[in-house]
Design an enzyme around this catalytic site. Structure first.
Site, PDB file in Angstrom:
ATOM      1  N   THR A  50       0.826  -1.217   0.000  1.00  0.00           N
ATOM      2  CA  THR A  50       0.000   0.000   0.000  1.00  0.00           C
ATOM      3  C   THR A  50       0.853   1.257   0.000  1.00  0.00           C
ATOM      4  N   GLY A  89       2.716  -2.899   8.419  1.00  0.00           N
ATOM      5  CA  GLY A  89       2.923  -3.169   9.836  1.00  0.00           C
ATOM      6  C   GLY A  89       4.382  -3.484  10.124  1.00  0.00           C
ATOM      7  N   GLU A 331      -6.024  -6.174   3.964  1.00  0.00           N
ATOM      8  CA  GLU A 331      -6.066  -7.427   3.199  1.00  0.00           C
ATOM      9  C   GLU A 331      -7.181  -7.409   2.170  1.00  0.00           C
TER      10      GLU A 331
HETATM   11  C1  LIG Z   1      -2.090 -16.469  10.585  1.00  0.00           C
HETATM   12  C2  LIG Z   1      -2.240 -15.085  10.169  1.00  0.00           C
HETATM   13  C3  LIG Z   1      -3.482 -14.460  10.685  1.00  0.00           C
HETATM   14  C4  LIG Z   1      -3.501 -13.179  11.210  1.00  0.00           C
HETATM   15  C5  LIG Z   1      -2.600 -12.585  12.216  1.00  0.00           C
HETATM   16  C6  LIG Z   1      -1.209 -12.372  11.744  1.00  0.00           C
HETATM   17  C7  LIG Z   1      -0.798 -11.366  11.014  1.00  0.00           C
HETATM   18  C8  LIG Z   1      -1.629 -10.343  10.360  1.00  0.00           C
HETATM   19  C9  LIG Z   1      -1.093 -10.109   8.992  1.00  0.00           C
HETATM   20  C10 LIG Z   1      -1.651  -9.277   8.117  1.00  0.00           C
HETATM   21  C11 LIG Z   1      -2.777  -8.360   8.458  1.00  0.00           C
HETATM   22  C12 LIG Z   1      -2.227  -7.006   8.740  1.00  0.00           C
HETATM   23  C13 LIG Z   1      -2.013  -6.158   7.734  1.00  0.00           C
HETATM   24  C14 LIG Z   1      -2.716  -6.228   6.427  1.00  0.00           C
HETATM   25  C15 LIG Z   1      -1.739  -6.265   5.272  1.00  0.00           C
HETATM   26  C16 LIG Z   1      -2.341  -5.648   4.045  1.00  0.00           C
HETATM   27  O1  LIG Z   1      -3.353  -5.012   4.077  1.00  0.00           O
HETATM   28  S1  LIG Z   1      -1.488  -6.005   2.602  1.00  0.00           S
HETATM   29  C17 LIG Z   1      -2.312  -5.012   1.388  1.00  0.00           C
HETATM   30  C18 LIG Z   1      -3.681  -5.562   1.052  1.00  0.00           C
HETATM   31  N1  LIG Z   1      -4.130  -4.951  -0.155  1.00  0.00           N
HETATM   32  C19 LIG Z   1      -5.038  -5.538  -0.959  1.00  0.00           C
HETATM   33  O2  LIG Z   1      -5.604  -6.568  -0.671  1.00  0.00           O
HETATM   34  C20 LIG Z   1      -5.289  -4.836  -2.274  1.00  0.00           C
HETATM   35  C21 LIG Z   1      -6.704  -5.082  -2.770  1.00  0.00           C
HETATM   36  N2  LIG Z   1      -6.777  -4.898  -4.212  1.00  0.00           N
HETATM   37  C22 LIG Z   1      -6.641  -5.975  -5.055  1.00  0.00           C
HETATM   38  O3  LIG Z   1      -6.476  -7.106  -4.666  1.00  0.00           O
HETATM   39  C23 LIG Z   1      -6.736  -5.668  -6.542  1.00  0.00           C
HETATM   40  O4  LIG Z   1      -6.562  -4.299  -6.762  1.00  0.00           O
HETATM   41  C24 LIG Z   1      -8.092  -6.082  -7.148  1.00  0.00           C
HETATM   42  C25 LIG Z   1      -8.178  -7.576  -7.153  1.00  0.00           C
HETATM   43  C26 LIG Z   1      -9.228  -5.490  -6.354  1.00  0.00           C
HETATM   44  C27 LIG Z   1      -8.183  -5.547  -8.570  1.00  0.00           C
HETATM   45  O5  LIG Z   1      -6.939  -5.794  -9.186  1.00  0.00           O
HETATM   46  P1  LIG Z   1      -6.859  -5.808 -10.774  1.00  0.00           P
HETATM   47  O6  LIG Z   1      -5.450  -5.973 -11.164  1.00  0.00           O
HETATM   48  O7  LIG Z   1      -7.633  -4.643 -11.299  1.00  0.00           O
HETATM   49  O8  LIG Z   1      -7.564  -7.184 -11.077  1.00  0.00           O
HETATM   50  P2  LIG Z   1      -8.880  -7.513 -11.883  1.00  0.00           P
HETATM   51  O9  LIG Z   1      -8.788  -6.906 -13.221  1.00  0.00           O
HETATM   52  O10 LIG Z   1     -10.064  -7.241 -11.026  1.00  0.00           O
HETATM   53  O11 LIG Z   1      -8.704  -9.120 -11.995  1.00  0.00           O
HETATM   54  C28 LIG Z   1      -7.692  -9.661 -12.840  1.00  0.00           C
HETATM   55  C29 LIG Z   1      -7.722 -11.171 -12.681  1.00  0.00           C
HETATM   56  O12 LIG Z   1      -6.956 -11.506 -11.519  1.00  0.00           O
HETATM   57  C30 LIG Z   1      -7.750 -12.268 -10.622  1.00  0.00           C
HETATM   58  N3  LIG Z   1      -7.300 -11.936  -9.268  1.00  0.00           N
HETATM   59  C31 LIG Z   1      -7.348 -10.723  -8.658  1.00  0.00           C
HETATM   60  N4  LIG Z   1      -6.813 -10.798  -7.417  1.00  0.00           N
HETATM   61  C32 LIG Z   1      -6.415 -12.087  -7.250  1.00  0.00           C
HETATM   62  C33 LIG Z   1      -5.790 -12.788  -6.145  1.00  0.00           C
HETATM   63  N5  LIG Z   1      -5.462 -12.172  -4.983  1.00  0.00           N
HETATM   64  N6  LIG Z   1      -5.526 -14.106  -6.331  1.00  0.00           N
HETATM   65  C34 LIG Z   1      -5.869 -14.709  -7.492  1.00  0.00           C
HETATM   66  N7  LIG Z   1      -6.461 -14.115  -8.584  1.00  0.00           N
HETATM   67  C35 LIG Z   1      -6.718 -12.804  -8.430  1.00  0.00           C
HETATM   68  C36 LIG Z   1      -9.163 -11.869 -10.919  1.00  0.00           C
HETATM   69  O13 LIG Z   1     -10.063 -12.870 -10.481  1.00  0.00           O
HETATM   70  C37 LIG Z   1      -9.114 -11.736 -12.433  1.00  0.00           C
HETATM   71  O14 LIG Z   1      -9.140 -13.018 -12.977  1.00  0.00           O
HETATM   72  P3  LIG Z   1      -9.893 -13.230 -14.408  1.00  0.00           P
HETATM   73  O15 LIG Z   1      -9.767 -14.701 -14.649  1.00  0.00           O
HETATM   74  O16 LIG Z   1     -11.315 -12.773 -14.209  1.00  0.00           O
HETATM   75  O17 LIG Z   1      -9.143 -12.356 -15.376  1.00  0.00           O
HETATM   76  C1  LIG Z   2      -4.378  -1.540  10.569  1.00  0.00           C
HETATM   77  C2  LIG Z   2      -3.935  -1.594   9.133  1.00  0.00           C
HETATM   78  C3  LIG Z   2      -2.817  -2.356   8.787  1.00  0.00           C
HETATM   79  C4  LIG Z   2      -2.381  -2.384   7.463  1.00  0.00           C
HETATM   80  N1  LIG Z   2      -1.240  -3.102   7.161  1.00  0.00           N
HETATM   81  C5  LIG Z   2      -0.792  -3.086   5.880  1.00  0.00           C
HETATM   82  C6  LIG Z   2       0.409  -3.789   5.541  1.00  0.00           C
HETATM   83  O1  LIG Z   2       1.035  -4.398   6.394  1.00  0.00           O
HETATM   84  N2  LIG Z   2       0.849  -3.745   4.255  1.00  0.00           N
HETATM   85  C7  LIG Z   2       0.154  -3.070   3.271  1.00  0.00           C
HETATM   86  O2  LIG Z   2       0.596  -3.073   2.120  1.00  0.00           O
HETATM   87  N3  LIG Z   2      -0.998  -2.413   3.558  1.00  0.00           N
HETATM   88  C8  LIG Z   2      -1.479  -2.410   4.834  1.00  0.00           C
HETATM   89  N4  LIG Z   2      -2.639  -1.738   5.141  1.00  0.00           N
HETATM   90  C9  LIG Z   2      -3.322  -0.966   4.097  1.00  0.00           C
HETATM   91  C10 LIG Z   2      -4.591  -1.655   3.643  1.00  0.00           C
HETATM   92  O3  LIG Z   2      -4.281  -2.804   2.914  1.00  0.00           O
HETATM   93  C11 LIG Z   2      -5.381  -0.650   2.787  1.00  0.00           C
HETATM   94  O4  LIG Z   2      -5.823   0.375   3.638  1.00  0.00           O
HETATM   95  C12 LIG Z   2      -6.571  -1.344   2.123  1.00  0.00           C
HETATM   96  O5  LIG Z   2      -6.112  -2.178   1.092  1.00  0.00           O
HETATM   97  C13 LIG Z   2      -7.591  -0.345   1.561  1.00  0.00           C
HETATM   98  O6  LIG Z   2      -6.986   0.516   0.634  1.00  0.00           O
HETATM   99  P1  LIG Z   2      -7.107   2.108   0.864  1.00  0.00           P
HETATM  100  O7  LIG Z   2      -6.728   2.415   2.246  1.00  0.00           O
HETATM  101  O8  LIG Z   2      -6.381   2.765  -0.249  1.00  0.00           O
HETATM  102  O9  LIG Z   2      -8.646   2.421   0.730  1.00  0.00           O
HETATM  103  P2  LIG Z   2      -9.400   2.813  -0.648  1.00  0.00           P
HETATM  104  O10 LIG Z   2      -9.223   1.737  -1.637  1.00  0.00           O
HETATM  105  O11 LIG Z   2      -9.046   4.197  -0.999  1.00  0.00           O
HETATM  106  O12 LIG Z   2     -10.911   2.698  -0.121  1.00  0.00           O
HETATM  107  C14 LIG Z   2     -11.636   3.844   0.284  1.00  0.00           C
HETATM  108  C15 LIG Z   2     -13.082   3.623  -0.128  1.00  0.00           C
HETATM  109  O13 LIG Z   2     -13.125   3.536  -1.577  1.00  0.00           O
HETATM  110  C16 LIG Z   2     -13.889   2.392  -1.949  1.00  0.00           C
HETATM  111  N5  LIG Z   2     -13.374   1.829  -3.197  1.00  0.00           N
HETATM  112  C17 LIG Z   2     -12.088   1.713  -3.581  1.00  0.00           C
HETATM  113  N6  LIG Z   2     -11.985   1.079  -4.756  1.00  0.00           N
HETATM  114  C18 LIG Z   2     -13.253   0.778  -5.136  1.00  0.00           C
HETATM  115  C19 LIG Z   2     -13.824   0.118  -6.273  1.00  0.00           C
HETATM  116  N7  LIG Z   2     -13.061  -0.367  -7.258  1.00  0.00           N
HETATM  117  N8  LIG Z   2     -15.162  -0.028  -6.308  1.00  0.00           N
HETATM  118  C20 LIG Z   2     -15.943   0.441  -5.306  1.00  0.00           C
HETATM  119  N9  LIG Z   2     -15.462   1.084  -4.211  1.00  0.00           N
HETATM  120  C21 LIG Z   2     -14.143   1.247  -4.139  1.00  0.00           C
HETATM  121  C22 LIG Z   2     -13.701   1.402  -0.814  1.00  0.00           C
HETATM  122  O14 LIG Z   2     -14.799   0.474  -0.782  1.00  0.00           O
HETATM  123  C23 LIG Z   2     -13.692   2.324   0.406  1.00  0.00           C
HETATM  124  O15 LIG Z   2     -15.029   2.542   0.830  1.00  0.00           O
HETATM  125  C24 LIG Z   2      -3.095  -1.673   6.471  1.00  0.00           C
HETATM  126  C25 LIG Z   2      -4.228  -0.939   6.810  1.00  0.00           C
HETATM  127  C26 LIG Z   2      -4.663  -0.898   8.128  1.00  0.00           C
HETATM  128  C27 LIG Z   2      -5.871  -0.092   8.480  1.00  0.00           C
END
Ligand SMILES: CC/C=C\C/C=C\C/C=C\C/C=C\CCC(=O)SCCNC(=O)CCNC(=O)[C@H](O)C(C)(C)COP(=O)(O)OP(=O)(O)OC[C@H]1O[C@@H](n2cnc3c(N)ncnc32)[C@H](O)[C@@H]1OP(=O)(O)O
Ligand SMILES: Cc1cc2nc3c(=O)[nH]c(=O)nc-3n(C[C@H](O)[C@H](O)[C@H](O)COP(=O)(O)OP(=O)(O)OC[C@H]3O[C@@H](n4cnc5c(N)ncnc54)[C@H](O)[C@@H]3O)c2cc1C
Length: 572
Positions: A50, A89, A331
């Protein structure tokens, strides 16, 4: 967690994402070079994806990794303020390495997001390395134990071999080698799958505290002249807490199923079979959103059901809430995850079923629904008879509701297209329906897995009480979403009335077993860390003792009297 298990800690990302990402995406050589020292905590890593300007939209991430063939290095750079890595984190002060997700540039072309291992602090002095600006992002809603950080990279050079190359590769001359599937670099499926189990644990802890406290708390008058009753005898208290108890069991079974499914499919993927990845992605994304939203709301129900003492940190409920609620965001933000499940799986499956394709897995019901649409509808057209006792018929009802809402979403897209909207606009103008469809699909999966689990229970008494819980979970969900079922012609108003009556009967049936059912979670006092949820029920004495320990009580007259109150008086 050495102080208290389950509290967030700076090493969570190292354990929960850095190590698993190496396991999934590192070559054997990289495992040797990085995994071993990371396992021994020489290397402490985080997962830096992120950025300040993007979290959801991965394709919009701006950090670049440009290959320099002359030095066999990647140059990692944060080109704009919005590209600064933000939130990871343990990034602020703990980690000395980060898996950085960056847009890979080589031979003048961008190949999208890839993962790079970037050293960020000196392994001995822990001082940030040249070109690395790193720190903590400041106080948050909670997670105060975790140094969520920022990372600004100023043309930082890393060796070619620091790109995780199990799937995609860059040759020494800069040639890019595509991964067997572009989806393999997304990751995050592991943690999303695990979070489902975290939802179950959060629910189990919360309802254990609230139900135990409700058994020891006496309040008001139920029958004039009689002693104050346990608040657990109030129907409203049961109506708040017993559905949460049922959901805690339901999500426990779903969490186990999700873990097993992840293990099975990731094994297939490691063996080169990617065919189940779409189902795993859709299931983990949808169930992560469904269970965290439900648990998030339920923790607050449990807190408020404990009255004033629920608001005290001695109850542990405020901390459970504050630590759990970001699971709805991280996530994969829940709305976006629900849209993924709908757009990338359910609507696609609906269209395949509509042309006669036999579907497998969690969407096989869409094939049945497609076949049903081809058969003549019964003249009556009314809702089928409803049994408020037969679990299998309720599973079928949830299945038909899900099929109906998937069809409604798919038809909405079709109608928007026929109005002349573009594909993207048609999908956006159907996204409320898409989220509803995903929610209904996940709800069906949860109800079905709960009922399937009962088939594995041999003990008659246990099976009976779990069946009562499953009935309550299914009927409460039906009552809460009666609009969907009525709209789909699956429920009539008289049937909805019968559902409400049956729910009241089930609450009464569960009352004698409620405390035993939370004891069965076997959460010891240390894990619960709650005065209200103590196993011995000795709440008041320990609440008084807990208050006495408050730092404010270290002195009888707090220094603020002398510093502020007394001087204020003299000026009045
Ligand atoms: C034991 C552990 C338990 C817990 C305690 C321990 C530790 C805690 C640890 C972690 C928690 C703390 C911190 C959190 C960490 C984070 O937050 S990390 C950052 C998280 N961020 C996200 O998740 C980002 C979300 N966004 C996305 O995933 C993508 O932007 C999207 C999927 C929404 C869109 O991406 P696009 O590239 O536009 O993709 P698309 O055009 O929609 O799809 C393309 C094709 O890809 C497939 N696909 C998309 N995502 C995935 C995936 N993850 N895996 C597999 N396939 C995927 C999708 O289905 C499409 O497929 P087609 O066949 O339709 O083409
Ligand atoms: C406690 C905490 C720990 C974290 N740890 C990590 C980490 O270790 N590593 C890491 O990489 N990230 C981490 N993150 C970041 C986290 O993964 C992001 O905050 C999360 O993926 C959401 O993205 P954003 O914050 O940009 O929100 P945004 O995507 O900007 O979302 C804001 C609003 O926009 C809406 N929105 C966005 N896209 C769309 C769409 N396509 N269609 C409809 N609505 C949409 C959402 O639904 C939401 O209501 C952490 C966040 C928190 C709060």
């Amino acid at each position: 967690s050495c102080v208290h298990p389950d509290r967030p800690e700076p090493l969570d990302l190292h354990l929960g994402m850095f190590l698993p990402t190496l396991l999934n995406q590192a070559t054997p050589e990289q495992m040797e070079r990085f995994f071993t020292p990371a396992w021994n905590l020489r290397i402490i890593g985080t997962y830096a994806q992120t950025e300040m300007g993007h979290g959801t939209h991965l394709r919009g991430l701006e950090t670049t990794a440009t290959f320099d063939p002359s030095t066999q290095e990647f140059v990692l750079h944060s080109p704009t303020i919005s590209s600064i890595k933000w939130w990871p984190g343990g990034l602020g002060k703990t980690s000395n390495h980060a898996i950085v997700l960056a847009q890979l540039h080589t031979q003048g072309r961008c190949h999208g997001l890839h993962a790079f291992i970037v050293p960020i602090r000196d392994m001995d002095t822990h001082v940030p390395l040249p070109g690395v600006v790193v720190g903590d992002i400041g106080p948050k809603f909670g997670f105060s134990e975790v140094d969520n950080g920022f990372l600004k990279l100023e043309h930082v050079r890393i060796p070619l071999d620091n790109m995780l190359m199990k799937f995609a590769k860059v040759e020494p001359d800069g040639t890019y080698v595509k991964p067997p599937s572009a989806k393999l670099t997304y990751g995050m499926v592991f943690i999303r799958s695990m979070i489902v189990g975290q939802s179950a644990l959060a629910l189990a802890k919360s309802c254990t505290i609230a139900i135990r406290y409700s058994a020891v708390r006496h309040q008001s008058e139920l029958r004039p002249g009689e002693p104050e009753p346990q608040i657990l005898n109030y129907q409203t208290q049961q109506h708040k807490l017993f559905p949460v108890l049922a959901a805690a069991y339901a999500f426990t079974f779903v969490g186990q199923y999700m873990k097993d499914t992840y293990r099975r499919i990731s094994g297939d993927i490691h063996a080169g079979d990617y065919s189940q990845l779409p189902e795993l992605h859709a299931l983990s994304a949808g169930l992560k959103a469904f269970t965290t939203w439900a648990a998030n709301a339920a923790i607050e129900v449990c807190r408020m059901s404990c009255g004033g003492h629920g608001y005290s940190r001695s109850s542990a409920l405020p901390d459970i809430y504050v630590e759990f609620t970001p699971t709805c965001t991280y996530e994969g933000e829940n709305t976006v995850m629900m849209l993924q499940t709908a757009s990338r799986y359910l609507v696609k499956s609906y269209r395949q079923a509509s042309v006669g394709q036999r579907l497998q897995g969690s969407v096989s019901y869409l094939s049945e629904a497609a076949a049903q649409r081809l058969r003549p509808r019964p003249v009556s057209g009314g809702a089928a008879p409803l049994s408020t006792q037969d679990l299998l018929s309720l599973v079928h009802l949830y299945q038909r509701r899900a099929a109906s809402l998937v069809e409604l979403a798919a038809k909405s897209i079709q109608q928007e297209l026929q109005r002349g909207r573009s594909q993207e606009e048609a999908w956006n103008h159907s996204s409320i329906d898409l989220v509803r469809a995903s929610d209904a699909h996940c709800h069906f999966v949860v109800v079905k897995l709960f009922v399937d689990k009962l088939e594995q229970v041999d003990d008659a008494a246990v099976k009976a009480v779990l069946s009562t819980l499953a009935l309550l979970y299914a009927l409460k969900g039906l009552a809460d979403n009666s609009g969907d079922f009525l709209q789909a012609g699956l429920l009539t108003v008289p049937q909805a009335t019968r559902v409400s009556a049956r729910i009241k009967e089930l609450l009464e049936e569960l009352r004698p077993d409620a405390v035993a059912l939370v004891d069965a979670f076997d959460l010891n006092d240390r894990k619960l860390n709650s005065v209200l949820g103590r196993y011995d029920g000795n709440v008041y004495e320990h609440l008084y003792e807990w208050a006495r320990q408050s730092p404010l009580n270290a002195t009888e007259v707090h220094e603020s009297f002398h510093k502020y109150l007394k001087p204020l008086r003299s000026r009045l």
